[in-house]
Design a protein around this motif. Sequence first.
Motif, PDB file in Angstrom:
ATOM      1  N   PHE A  62      61.109  20.907  12.758  1.00 56.11           N
ATOM      2  CA  PHE A  62      61.193  22.366  12.632  1.00 56.11           C
ATOM      3  C   PHE A  62      62.198  22.873  13.653  1.00 56.11           C
ATOM      4  O   PHE A  62      62.075  22.577  14.844  1.00 56.11           O
ATOM      5  N   GLY A  63      63.218  23.621  13.230  1.00 58.26           N
ATOM      6  CA  GLY A  63      64.283  24.036  14.125  1.00 58.26           C
ATOM      7  C   GLY A  63      64.442  25.542  14.232  1.00 58.26           C
ATOM      8  O   GLY A  63      63.687  26.312  13.618  1.00 58.26           O
ATOM      9  N   PRO A  64      65.440  26.020  15.015  1.00 59.56           N
ATOM     10  CA  PRO A  64      65.630  27.457  15.261  1.00 59.56           C
ATOM     11  C   PRO A  64      65.772  28.315  14.008  1.00 59.56           C
ATOM     12  O   PRO A  64      65.274  29.441  13.975  1.00 59.56           O
ATOM     13  N   LEU A  65      66.450  27.807  12.974  1.00 60.57           N
ATOM     14  CA  LEU A  65      66.530  28.579  11.737  1.00 60.57           C
ATOM     15  C   LEU A  65      65.143  28.804  11.157  1.00 60.57           C
ATOM     16  O   LEU A  65      64.813  29.904  10.688  1.00 60.57           O
ATOM     17  N   GLN A  66      64.302  27.779  11.204  1.00 60.35           N
ATOM     18  CA  GLN A  66      62.948  27.921  10.677  1.00 60.35           C
ATOM     19  C   GLN A  66      62.083  28.816  11.547  1.00 60.35           C
ATOM     20  O   GLN A  66      61.172  29.487  11.043  1.00 60.35           O
ATOM     21  N   TYR A  67      62.359  28.869  12.855  1.00 57.71           N
ATOM     22  CA  TYR A  67      61.641  29.818  13.700  1.00 57.71           C
ATOM     23  C   TYR A  67      61.893  31.246  13.202  1.00 57.71           C
ATOM     24  O   TYR A  67      60.971  32.069  13.122  1.00 57.71           O
ATOM     25  N   TYR A  68      63.160  31.521  12.893  1.00 57.58           N
ATOM     26  CA  TYR A  68      63.506  32.843  12.372  1.00 57.58           C
ATOM     27  C   TYR A  68      62.853  33.094  11.010  1.00 57.58           C
ATOM     28  O   TYR A  68      62.277  34.164  10.775  1.00 57.58           O
ATOM     29  N   LEU A  69      62.906  32.110  10.121  1.00 53.98           N
ATOM     30  CA  LEU A  69      62.392  32.312   8.766  1.00 53.98           C
ATOM     31  C   LEU A  69      60.876  32.479   8.739  1.00 53.98           C
ATOM     32  O   LEU A  69      60.356  33.303   7.980  1.00 53.98           O
ATOM     33  N   LEU A  98      56.390  30.876  18.438  1.00 55.73           N
ATOM     34  CA  LEU A  98      57.119  30.092  17.445  1.00 55.73           C
ATOM     35  C   LEU A  98      57.633  28.811  18.081  1.00 55.73           C
ATOM     36  O   LEU A  98      57.946  28.784  19.278  1.00 55.73           O
ATOM     37  N   GLY A  99      57.770  27.755  17.283  1.00 54.22           N
ATOM     38  CA  GLY A  99      58.324  26.517  17.821  1.00 54.22           C
ATOM     39  C   GLY A  99      57.974  25.324  16.968  1.00 54.22           C
ATOM     40  O   GLY A  99      57.411  25.447  15.873  1.00 54.22           O
ATOM     41  N   ASP A 100      58.275  24.151  17.490  1.00 56.01           N
ATOM     42  CA  ASP A 100      58.057  22.915  16.747  1.00 56.01           C
ATOM     43  C   ASP A 100      56.806  22.205  17.242  1.00 56.01           C
ATOM     44  O   ASP A 100      55.835  22.848  17.645  1.00 56.01           O
ATOM     45  N   SER A 101      56.822  20.872  17.238  1.00 55.29           N
ATOM     46  CA  SER A 101      55.638  20.099  17.614  1.00 55.29           C
ATOM     47  C   SER A 101      55.239  20.299  19.074  1.00 55.29           C
ATOM     48  O   SER A 101      54.085  20.072  19.430  1.00 55.29           O
ATOM     49  N   PHE A 102      56.173  20.732  19.939  1.00 56.13           N
ATOM     50  CA  PHE A 102      55.822  20.987  21.338  1.00 56.13           C
ATOM     51  C   PHE A 102      54.995  22.267  21.473  1.00 56.13           C
ATOM     52  O   PHE A 102      54.229  22.417  22.418  1.00 56.13           O
ATOM     53  N   ILE A 103      55.149  23.191  20.552  1.00 58.90           N
ATOM     54  CA  ILE A 103      54.299  24.384  20.526  1.00 58.90           C
ATOM     55  C   ILE A 103      53.009  24.091  19.776  1.00 58.90           C
ATOM     56  O   ILE A 103      51.917  24.452  20.214  1.00 58.90           O
ATOM     57  N   GLU A 104      53.110  23.423  18.639  1.00 63.22           N
ATOM     58  CA  GLU A 104      51.906  23.020  17.904  1.00 63.22           C
ATOM     59  C   GLU A 104      51.039  22.110  18.770  1.00 63.22           C
ATOM     60  O   GLU A 104      49.814  22.141  18.685  1.00 63.22           O
TER      61      GLU A 104
END
Length: 353
Positions: free
Chosen positions: A141-148, A104-110
């Motif tokens: 995309f932030g930590p709340l969205q990682y959870y969701l 899970l993560g944002d653009s650094f993971i994508e």
Amino acid sequence: MNKTTRKLTFGAILLLSGYFLLEAGTCALMKMNILRGEMPTFTWSRIGIRHFRDIPEPWATWHEPNSTYHHAWACFDHVYRFNSDGMRDRPRERQGAATRVVVLGDSFIEAWGVSEEQRLTNLLEKAKGREFLNFGTSGSFGPLQYYLIYENLAKAFSHDSVLVGILPMNDFDDDNYELWARKGRRRPFWVGQPPELRYTEVIQFDSAYHRFRRFLKEYSYFFNTVEDLYQGWRYRRRSSQEKVVSRFYDFTEEEWGRMLFSLQKLREASRGKRLTLVLFPIRQDLKRYRPGETPPLTSRLEAWGREQDVEVIDLVPWLHDYQKDWEAYHLPCDNHYSAFGYRAAFELVQKYY
């Protein structure tokens, strides 16, 4: 042709010639990595289109399933491919090997601006012989969205481990309702005490100004360069003049509380699975770090991790000492990691798997 008409024609020719020279010069400087910005595609159907979009699902930001996107900036040119679940990944079955890792993560993971085979998840999958399912996305995309996204999508894929990329540079801001309340995008936030889930409202910016601006993004090198310079100026204006600002060090108790609440919800949703946090630094984080110290954010996450059986991999000391040229970790025309940056991060993370 009368005198006035000739003057107007001559003026128009001069104006157009100047514009095309400005565009050509800007294009050349962008390709030389002297100027930065997104490269126009000169495609009418692409006006206003990004590779991420707002969606009705709880995590609110995602990719169009079974789609492609041509992403071109001054220093990279890639075609992103999204599978039937909207992941920038190869096709993945819901029921696969039990030893898979959900990432899970944002653009650094994508991996913004980097090909799939060069990014962290693909390097880990190739080296370890197990699947690393990439659920990362750009789009603030932030930590709340990682959870969701884990609770509502990723959890349905068989796995025994969860790896989360934390980017302090913007993860605190991505979960700040006040910063996003009037930006027009549908995004989730924790609001109030006790925290309650709230979504910002979608606002359609469709004035003549916004349509013209979207047109320029696809048809003007100069406009994209000016926009990049403006965004950089805004970021520097927010930064302190007295010190190098690093979100590994500079955060409020309110910001920490929101991040911790999201990570706690993720820990509850992934109970029984291995959970690992990987902390990604950027330039200013490495500049602020002093060898032998533990940044405050890392210290707090490690303390929480010991209580919750969560691993924390801090890339700051590793990348600080990996080599002296920290610029090589980033794309020359953008702040995201380069292929070399992902390779350096992989060298540490792979030791944990």
